[in-house]
Design a protein around this motif. Structure first.
Motif, PDB file in Angstrom:
ATOM      1  N   LEU A   1      14.590  13.416 -12.295  1.00 24.04           N
ATOM      2  CA  LEU A   1      13.594  13.821 -11.308  1.00 24.04           C
ATOM      3  C   LEU A   1      12.786  12.621 -10.838  1.00 24.04           C
ATOM      4  O   LEU A   1      12.556  12.442  -9.629  1.00 24.04           O
ATOM      5  CB  LEU A   1      12.676  14.883 -11.899  1.00 24.04           C
ATOM      6  N   TYR A   2      12.373  11.776 -11.784  1.00 26.77           N
ATOM      7  CA  TYR A   2      11.578  10.604 -11.417  1.00 26.77           C
ATOM      8  C   TYR A   2      12.350   9.677 -10.483  1.00 26.77           C
ATOM      9  O   TYR A   2      11.841   9.275  -9.428  1.00 26.77           O
ATOM     10  CB  TYR A   2      11.131   9.831 -12.662  1.00 26.77           C
ATOM     11  N   PHE A   3      13.582   9.320 -10.867  1.00 24.08           N
ATOM     12  CA  PHE A   3      14.355   8.378 -10.052  1.00 24.08           C
ATOM     13  C   PHE A   3      14.726   8.981  -8.703  1.00 24.08           C
ATOM     14  O   PHE A   3      14.789   8.269  -7.694  1.00 24.08           O
ATOM     15  CB  PHE A   3      15.601   7.929 -10.811  1.00 24.08           C
ATOM     16  N   PHE A   4      14.952  10.293  -8.663  1.00 22.05           N
ATOM     17  CA  PHE A   4      15.235  10.949  -7.386  1.00 22.05           C
ATOM     18  C   PHE A   4      14.052  10.821  -6.430  1.00 22.05           C
ATOM     19  O   PHE A   4      14.217  10.448  -5.261  1.00 22.05           O
ATOM     20  CB  PHE A   4      15.570  12.426  -7.620  1.00 22.05           C
ATOM     21  N   VAL A   5      12.841  11.105  -6.920  1.00 23.09           N
ATOM     22  CA  VAL A   5      11.648  11.002  -6.075  1.00 23.09           C
ATOM     23  C   VAL A   5      11.370   9.543  -5.729  1.00 23.09           C
ATOM     24  O   VAL A   5      11.031   9.211  -4.583  1.00 23.09           O
ATOM     25  CB  VAL A   5      10.430  11.647  -6.775  1.00 23.09           C
ATOM     26  N   PHE A   6      11.523   8.666  -6.700  1.00 25.75           N
ATOM     27  CA  PHE A   6      11.298   7.230  -6.498  1.00 25.75           C
ATOM     28  C   PHE A   6      12.205   6.669  -5.401  1.00 25.75           C
ATOM     29  O   PHE A   6      11.733   6.060  -4.429  1.00 25.75           O
ATOM     30  CB  PHE A   6      11.511   6.518  -7.841  1.00 25.75           C
ATOM     31  N   PHE A   7      13.509   6.899  -5.520  1.00 25.57           N
ATOM     32  CA  PHE A   7      14.449   6.381  -4.526  1.00 25.57           C
ATOM     33  C   PHE A   7      14.289   7.083  -3.177  1.00 25.57           C
ATOM     34  O   PHE A   7      14.404   6.455  -2.125  1.00 25.57           O
ATOM     35  CB  PHE A   7      15.884   6.529  -5.025  1.00 25.57           C
ATOM     36  N   GLY A   8      14.033   8.394  -3.207  1.00 26.66           N
ATOM     37  CA  GLY A   8      13.847   9.131  -1.955  1.00 26.66           C
ATOM     38  C   GLY A   8      12.646   8.645  -1.176  1.00 26.66           C
ATOM     39  O   GLY A   8      12.708   8.459   0.051  1.00 26.66           O
ATOM     40  N   ALA A   9      11.516   8.416  -1.871  1.00 31.52           N
ATOM     41  CA  ALA A   9      10.313   7.923  -1.200  1.00 31.52           C
ATOM     42  C   ALA A   9      10.516   6.501  -0.676  1.00 31.52           C
ATOM     43  O   ALA A   9      10.107   6.173   0.447  1.00 31.52           O
ATOM     44  CB  ALA A   9       9.129   7.970  -2.176  1.00 31.52           C
ATOM     45  N   THR A  10      11.166   5.663  -1.477  1.00 26.32           N
ATOM     46  CA  THR A  10      11.428   4.285  -1.049  1.00 26.32           C
ATOM     47  C   THR A  10      12.296   4.261   0.199  1.00 26.32           C
ATOM     48  O   THR A  10      12.093   3.438   1.104  1.00 26.32           O
ATOM     49  CB  THR A  10      12.104   3.489  -2.180  1.00 26.32           C
TER      50      THR A  10
END
Length: 323
Positions: free
Chosen positions: A101-110
């Motif tokens: 979940l963290y990496f999904f939101v992190f990469f999506g926002a970036t």
């Protein structure tokens, strides 16, 4: 005072596409093929842009970072999706679910920040060509890229932290193919109003603001294109910008429909279909649209292929001659 009996969930069961049992083999083949093309295409972009001196400009710097991001973004989701389709269901530990979940939101926002910067870069190049080298110097470009990554890191932290603090009791089955925000909040037995509103506000800030800035940049770009006297140049530039805007609209449109809607839940099947677009499809479309429709990049690819195959041919001939 009687304490509430809440069982601690140590793992989740991802149901994936279990309603399409007869199609799972075909879906596995399709998603595996798309994943292979996505990773291969983005690696090619990174290698070509890094090797060719003509492509060492801000536009291609943004594209290289976008390609690097797309590899990790799709790799956060698709391998688990493939394992789910192969085994007809996949379990994931609580900590691994929160990490995904963290990496999904992190990469999506970036990605949102990078797409907005790429649109701004094109706006400066087309609308302010005389000031472009100053406003988008290599130093400025690198700082903007670094800020995008840092903002992505911060954006991913809050939602994953708030979801990890929720209580999960009863069923541990997530009716999705990855650990996404809506199905996890629906599964929780905690009061999620505050969590839902904070995630809504964060999604609104990131998605809508980035999309608005991207859209405004393209409005100015189009208005500048309309003033170009040459019809052929207008058509060529319109074609390129239209393709960029189409991919951006698909990405932002699907993301906004998923996360910018407080107190409204789409059906799980609709969620899955929408999620496929921004986790599987757009990571493939971005490199295709931003690179293969670009003449300079295609020339660099041809040059790289001629150089590599030429060297290889000389080595083969030399080896045969020595023997």
């Amino acid at each position: 005072m009687e304490s509430q009996n809440v069982s601690t969930v140590t793992e989740f069961q991802l149901l994936g596409f279990q309603n399409l049992i007869e199609w799972q083999t075909y879906l596995f083949a399709i998603f595996l093929f798309i994943y292979f093309l996505t990773v291969t295409g983005n690696i090619v972009i990174i290698v070509v842009v890094s090797q060719d001196q003509r492509l060492h400009s801000p536009m291609y710097t943004f594209l290289k970072h976008l390609s690097f991001l797309e590899i990790w973004y799709t790799s956060t989701i698709v391998p688990l999706l493939l394992a789910n389709l192969f085994s007809k269901g996949q379990s994931i530990s609580f900590s691994a679910c929160m990490a995904q979940l963290y990496f999904f939101v992190f990469f999506g926002a970036t990605e949102c920040f990078l797409l907005a910067l790429m649109a701004y870069d094109r706006y400066l190049a087309i609308c302010s060509p005389l000031h472009y080298s100053f406003l988008m110097s290599p130093e400025v470009c690198n700082k903007l890229v670094a800020i995008s990554w840092l903002m992505g890191v911060g954006t991913g932290f809050l939602p994953s932290l708030m979801i990890s603090k929720l209580d999960f009791c009863g069923s541990n089955q997530i009716n999705h193919f990855f650990c996404d925000l809506p199905p996890l909040m629906q599964l929780s037995c905690s009061r999620i109003y505050i969590t839902e509103m904070i995630i809504f506000i964060l999604s609104l800030a990131v998605l809508c603001i980035c999309f608005f800035l991207t859209l405004v940049s393209y409005v100015f770009i189009v208005s500048s294109i309309l003033r170009i006297p040459s019809t052929s140049c207008r058509k060529k530039t319109f074609s390129t910008c239209g393709s960029h805007l189409a991919v951006v609209t698909i990405y932002y449109g699907t993301m906004i429909s998923m996360y910018v809607h407080p107190n409204a839940h789409l059906s799980p099947e609709i969620n899955k279909i929408i999620s496929v677009f921004y986790t599987v499809v757009t990571p493939l479309l971005n490199p295709v649209i931003y690179s293969l429709r670009n003449k300079d990049f295609k020339d660099a690819v041809r040059k790289s292929m001629r150089r590599n195959f030429g060297i290889y041919g000389v080595k083969v001939k030399g080896a045969l001659f020595i023997r």
